[in-house]
Design a protein around this motif. Structure first.
Motif, PDB file in Angstrom:
ATOM      1  N   ALA A  84      32.812  51.652  45.527  1.00 46.34           N
ATOM      2  CA  ALA A  84      32.327  53.000  45.224  1.00 46.34           C
ATOM      3  C   ALA A  84      31.989  53.186  43.743  1.00 46.34           C
ATOM      4  O   ALA A  84      31.023  53.873  43.401  1.00 46.34           O
ATOM      5  N   LEU A  99      52.849  46.314  41.349  1.00 47.53           N
ATOM      6  CA  LEU A  99      52.950  44.872  41.144  1.00 47.53           C
ATOM      7  C   LEU A  99      54.373  44.434  41.436  1.00 47.53           C
ATOM      8  O   LEU A  99      55.336  45.085  40.997  1.00 47.53           O
ATOM      9  N   VAL A 119      47.471  39.801  37.016  1.00 43.06           N
ATOM     10  CA  VAL A 119      46.767  38.561  37.367  1.00 43.06           C
ATOM     11  C   VAL A 119      45.895  38.792  38.593  1.00 43.06           C
ATOM     12  O   VAL A 119      46.348  39.412  39.564  1.00 43.06           O
ATOM     13  N   ILE A 120      44.675  38.330  38.542  1.00 43.06           N
ATOM     14  CA  ILE A 120      43.824  38.294  39.734  1.00 43.06           C
ATOM     15  C   ILE A 120      43.643  36.817  40.061  1.00 43.06           C
ATOM     16  O   ILE A 120      43.176  36.036  39.219  1.00 43.06           O
ATOM     17  N   GLU A 180      40.250  39.053  46.146  1.00 41.64           N
ATOM     18  CA  GLU A 180      41.004  37.852  46.530  1.00 41.64           C
ATOM     19  C   GLU A 180      40.673  37.459  47.975  1.00 41.64           C
ATOM     20  O   GLU A 180      40.387  36.304  48.269  1.00 41.64           O
ATOM     21  N   GLY A 183      38.578  45.937  44.529  1.00 42.73           N
ATOM     22  CA  GLY A 183      39.818  45.862  43.745  1.00 42.73           C
ATOM     23  C   GLY A 183      40.380  44.457  43.884  1.00 42.73           C
ATOM     24  O   GLY A 183      39.704  43.537  44.363  1.00 42.73           O
ATOM     25  N   ILE A 201      41.023  49.720  49.917  1.00 44.66           N
ATOM     26  CA  ILE A 201      40.678  50.806  48.983  1.00 44.66           C
ATOM     27  C   ILE A 201      41.909  51.322  48.234  1.00 44.66           C
ATOM     28  O   ILE A 201      41.903  52.416  47.689  1.00 44.66           O
TER      29      ILE A 201
HETATM   30  P1  NAI Z   1      42.585  48.937  44.107  1.00 43.27           P
HETATM   31  O1  NAI Z   1      42.966  50.324  43.795  1.00 43.27           O
HETATM   32  O2  NAI Z   1      42.860  47.857  43.117  1.00 43.27           O
HETATM   33  O3  NAI Z   1      41.023  48.863  44.469  1.00 43.27           O
HETATM   34  C1  NAI Z   1      40.441  49.650  45.484  1.00 43.27           C
HETATM   35  C2  NAI Z   1      38.964  49.833  45.211  1.00 43.27           C
HETATM   36  O4  NAI Z   1      38.383  50.487  46.339  1.00 43.27           O
HETATM   37  C3  NAI Z   1      38.690  50.711  44.011  1.00 43.27           C
HETATM   38  O5  NAI Z   1      37.882  50.005  43.094  1.00 43.27           O
HETATM   39  C4  NAI Z   1      37.969  51.919  44.609  1.00 43.27           C
HETATM   40  O6  NAI Z   1      36.963  52.432  43.764  1.00 43.27           O
HETATM   41  C5  NAI Z   1      37.367  51.355  45.892  1.00 43.27           C
HETATM   42  N1  NAI Z   1      37.081  52.365  46.938  1.00 43.27           N
HETATM   43  C6  NAI Z   1      37.852  53.405  47.318  1.00 43.27           C
HETATM   44  N2  NAI Z   1      37.253  54.105  48.320  1.00 43.27           N
HETATM   45  C7  NAI Z   1      36.080  53.492  48.589  1.00 43.27           C
HETATM   46  C8  NAI Z   1      35.010  53.725  49.522  1.00 43.27           C
HETATM   47  N3  NAI Z   1      35.044  54.729  50.398  1.00 43.27           N
HETATM   48  N4  NAI Z   1      33.939  52.898  49.499  1.00 43.27           N
HETATM   49  C9  NAI Z   1      33.883  51.861  48.634  1.00 43.27           C
HETATM   50  N5  NAI Z   1      34.871  51.598  47.735  1.00 43.27           N
HETATM   51  C10 NAI Z   1      35.966  52.391  47.709  1.00 43.27           C
HETATM   52  O7  NAI Z   1      43.332  48.610  45.509  1.00 43.27           O
HETATM   53  P2  NAI Z   1      43.593  47.281  46.317  1.00 43.27           P
HETATM   54  O8  NAI Z   1      42.704  46.171  45.896  1.00 43.27           O
HETATM   55  O9  NAI Z   1      43.580  47.706  47.741  1.00 43.27           O
HETATM   56  O10 NAI Z   1      45.071  46.884  45.882  1.00 43.27           O
HETATM   57  C11 NAI Z   1      46.158  47.784  46.094  1.00 43.27           C
HETATM   58  C12 NAI Z   1      47.275  47.531  45.105  1.00 43.27           C
HETATM   59  O11 NAI Z   1      47.858  46.252  45.293  1.00 43.27           O
HETATM   60  C13 NAI Z   1      46.775  47.588  43.684  1.00 43.27           C
HETATM   61  O12 NAI Z   1      47.686  48.358  42.950  1.00 43.27           O
HETATM   62  C14 NAI Z   1      46.804  46.161  43.234  1.00 43.27           C
HETATM   63  O13 NAI Z   1      47.065  46.043  41.855  1.00 43.27           O
HETATM   64  C15 NAI Z   1      47.936  45.566  44.062  1.00 43.27           C
HETATM   65  N6  NAI Z   1      47.679  44.141  44.258  1.00 43.27           N
HETATM   66  C16 NAI Z   1      47.856  43.281  43.225  1.00 43.27           C
HETATM   67  C17 NAI Z   1      47.564  41.956  43.376  1.00 43.27           C
HETATM   68  C18 NAI Z   1      47.727  41.049  42.218  1.00 43.27           C
HETATM   69  O14 NAI Z   1      48.401  41.411  41.276  1.00 43.27           O
HETATM   70  N7  NAI Z   1      47.103  39.875  42.214  1.00 43.27           N
HETATM   71  C19 NAI Z   1      47.065  41.396  44.626  1.00 43.27           C
HETATM   72  C20 NAI Z   1      46.874  42.389  45.629  1.00 43.27           C
HETATM   73  C21 NAI Z   1      47.189  43.705  45.431  1.00 43.27           C
END
Ligand code: NAI
Length: 472
Positions: A211, A325, A355-356, A194, A189, A276
């Motif tokens: 996954a 966000l 944004v990423i 990042e 994700g 995750i």
């Molecule tokens: P995410 O939900 O974006 O991604 C998590 C990923 O982990 C998913 O693709 C999922 O399929 C995978 N996953 C889940 N269980 C797994 C497993 N057992 N094995 C392998 N893969 C698995 O969550 P993330 O990246 O932790 O971010 C959390 C939140 O923070 C999101 O809502 C994100 O939008 C926000 N965020 C936004 C940023 C930005 O706008 N630049 C920066 C950082 C976070």
């Protein structure tokens, strides 16, 4: 009992703007925050300032400079010899920028006349709030309005619990004091990509286990394809369809076990970042009988205006439905303060930019081509590659493209997707266009300075009607 017009529980990017705006309306406001740094100190700003958006951008910037010095300077004719990374100095800079920002929030709250309270806040019935201060003393406060803005926390993986040293969340991964030789990232994700990019550029071998079979499924298909190419070029070993089930620790490292289409697999790493997803943080936030309800995902239930249904109780930011966000939370916080003050306010959920912060950056607003196709509405697509932008080439950043999707019937812009240099900045123009329901022709007739990256959106709009100038 101290009485307020508004008590905001949470001083992150949703809570503090709410408190400041309420202060600007001359309401009597308190903002309670319990964020503790690893040294035990309290700080306003929540995850975003202390452990997320800001420190990750600091590390992305520093590591990007290292990468450019190693791989790009020579192209410009700049000889620098061997590049040494002083991680301690890099981390010190990160900590200083964070501290400056969080002190800034405390000053802003003070400037808006907000009473800043550091400690735990819990909503009780009858619009009362139990406040437990730093010294453990409890006080009951009351307010006409209480806004819950407690944010979110990393979702743990049962089989791989955080230990703060080898198995860490995103916060821990920003504060490594040594560059891990082999880094495992679970989840491709936004956070995983990042942070994986930061440590890859600083020298780690990075394996990302995801996954799902698809990569960045929330992005436009063409963007996700292009993005995967660049992450691979950076050297991230991204394994899709790889679901992590367990891990074993030994002197050799951590063996991550995962299943993919071929069956059971494993990979050995030295450190693991579990990314995750995040979940709403509602622990000990309200008592039974306060009228607040959680949905099946643990989000506080609210309507479009962030009302919980309990009179005078609102909730905003990561705690409620919608994307997690900071800017979405900020707009909700400001809207709620305005509504409390009797003003007209709303959040346009259709124009939230994403944004990423990778290299190249990825940014989008509105609908993807796949979504528009599914809707059945006839559409047209325009695009412009940054390779055709003189400015991008001068920056040695002629990669990626800007893509615009608009309706064939009334020319409305439906979505803009950018992968390329400064995409996160460029998307602002597209957000404004969507906010004003601009037509493609509006963008076509808007003059863009030359030579700038912003011309990419202009040319993409022209290209939607096959009248682009700078690219066939
Ligand atoms: P995410 O939900 O974006 O991604 C998590 C990923 O982990 C998913 O693709 C999922 O399929 C995978 N996953 C889940 N269980 C797994 C497993 N057992 N094995 C392998 N893969 C698995 O969550 P993330 O990246 O932790 O971010 C959390 C939140 O923070 C999101 O809502 C994100 O939008 C926000 N965020 C936004 C940023 C930005 O706008 N630049 C920066 C950082 C976070």
């Amino acid at each position: 009992m101290s009485e307020y017009d508004v008590i905001v529980i949470g001083g992150g990017p949703a809570g503090y703007p709410c408190a400041i705006r309420a202060g600007q309306h001359k309401l009597k406001v308190a903002c309670i925050d319990e964020w503790r740094n690893k040294d035990g100190s309290y700080a306003f700003g929540g995850t975003c300032l202390n452990a997320g958006c800001i420190p990750s951008k600091v590390m992305l910037e520093s590591s990007e400079l290292v990468h450019r010095a190693q791989h790009e300077f020579a192209v410009h004719g700049i000889k620098v010899g061997k590049i040494d990374v002083d991680l301690a100095a890099m981390q010190k800079r990160r900590a200083q920028i964070v501290k400056q920002s969080t002190l800034g929030i405390a000053a802003l709250l003070k400037g808006a006349g907000v009473t800043a309270l550091q400690g735990h806040g819990k909503l009780l019935s009858g619009n009362r709030v139990e406040f437990t201060g730093k010294d453990g003393k409890q006080e009951i406060l009351s307010a006409r309005h209480v806004v819950l803005a407690a944010g979110s926390q990393p979702t743990p993986l049962k089989s791989l619990p955080f230990d703060g040293k080898r198995i860490v969340d995103s916060w821990g991964a920003l504060e490594f004091d040594q560059v891990p030789v082999r880094l495992g990232v679970i989840g491709a994700g936004v956070i995983g990509l990042e942070l994986g990019s930061v440590w890859r550029r600083l020298g780690s071998e990075v394996v990302v286990l995801e996954a799902l079979d698809s990569f960045l499924p929330m992005t436009d298909g063409a963007v996700s394809k292009e993005a995967l190419k660049h992450f691979k070029k950076l050297g991230l070993d991204i394994r899709l369809g790889a679901k992590v089930g367990g891990a074993q620790q030994s002197a050799q490292g951590i063996t991550l076990q995962y299943t993919d289409a071929k069956g059971e697999q494993s990979v050995i790493v030295d450190k693991v970042v579990v990314a995750i997803g995040r979940r709403p943080y509602s622990q000990d936030l309200f008592e039974e009988g306060s009228g607040v309800r959680l949905d099946e995902r643990g989000c506080v239930e609210v309507d479009d205006e962030c009302r919980t249904g309990a009179p005078g109780i609102w909730a905003v930011g990561d705690l409620v439905r919608g994307p997690m966000l900071a800017h979405k939370g900020k707009e909700e916080g400001v809207m709620v303060a305005d509504l409390i003050a009797g003003k007209v306010a709303e959040v346009n959920y259709k124009t939230i930019p994403s944004v990423i912060y990778s290299t190249p950056e990825i940014a989008w607003v509105g609908r993807t081509e796949e979504e528009v196709k599914r809707s059945g509405r006839p559409y047209k697509v325009g695009s412009f590659p940054f390779m055709a932008s003189g400015r991008a080439r001068a920056m040695e950043a002629g990669v990626g493209f800007c893509k615009l999707i608009s309706a064939r019937d009334d020319d409305e812009i439906l979505g803009v997707h950018i992968i390329g240099p400064m995409a996160g900045e460029l998307i602002a123009e597209a957000v404004l266009a969507l906010e004003y329901s601009a037509s493609t022709e509006d963008l076509q007739r808007t003059m863009h300075a030359h030579p700038t990256l912003s011309e990419a959106l202009h040319e993409a709009a022209l290209s939607a009607d096959k009248i682009a100038i700078d690219f066939p």
